[in-house]
Design an enzyme around this catalytic site. Structure first.
Site, PDB file in Angstrom:
ATOM      1  N   ARG A 159     -44.278  -3.761 -24.830  1.00  0.00           N
ATOM      2  CA  ARG A 159     -45.166  -4.842 -25.268  1.00  0.00           C
ATOM      3  C   ARG A 159     -44.686  -6.211 -24.798  1.00  0.00           C
ATOM      4  NH1 ARG A 159     -47.160  -4.241 -31.278  1.00  0.00           N
ATOM      5  NH2 ARG A 159     -48.321  -6.021 -30.467  1.00  0.00           N
ATOM      6  N   CYS A 160     -43.475  -6.259 -24.250  1.00  0.00           N
ATOM      7  CA  CYS A 160     -42.869  -7.525 -23.813  1.00  0.00           C
ATOM      8  C   CYS A 160     -43.132  -7.749 -22.323  1.00  0.00           C
ATOM      9  CB  CYS A 160     -41.368  -7.483 -24.092  1.00  0.00           C
ATOM     10  SG  CYS A 160     -40.444  -8.856 -23.389  1.00  0.00           S
TER      11      CYS A 160
END
Length: 118
Positions: A10-11
């Site tokens: 998600r980063c």
């Protein structure tokens, strides 16, 4: 070259770092540390490979860090590593380890991984 990336998909920085590794033709071991948190000893080893104290592995801007009621002394590497194991969202990301040399870098910015790719 054997690389491991401690990855949070998600980063954006983690995704970009993984892309740089893949673009270099390397298929790293991907450790999804939020799903399978590292234990305190593994975190201590990462800090050693980075050449940093454990406090350098903390994302101090994270809400979980800011609101922590159980945070140990930031100078106590062992206690802090155990705390970080229980709060993996606070771990710097991504961390990439060259398993052959034992060196590691934090992929912030993602281009830091180029140090390992040589």
């Amino acid at each position: 070259m054997a690389l491991t990336i401690y990855h949070n998909p998600r980063c954006s920085k983690s995704r970009k770092t993984l892309q740089l590794i893949n673009d270099a033709g390397i298929e790293p071991v991907i450790s999804l540390y939020l799903k399978s948190p590292l234990d305190g000893a593994q975190i201590m080893r990462l800090a050693e490979q980075l050449g940093e104290p454990v406090v350098a592995l903390l994302r101090q801007g994270e809400t979980e860090f800011k609101q922590a009621n159980d945070l140990p002394d930031l100078d106590d590497d062992v206690a802090l590593a155990d705390w970080l194991s229980a709060h993996p969202i606070v771990l710097q990301r991504p961390i990439v380890v060259d398993e052959d040399s034992g060196r590691a870098v934090v992929g912030r910015p993602p281009e830091n991984v180029l140090e390992l790719l040589g």
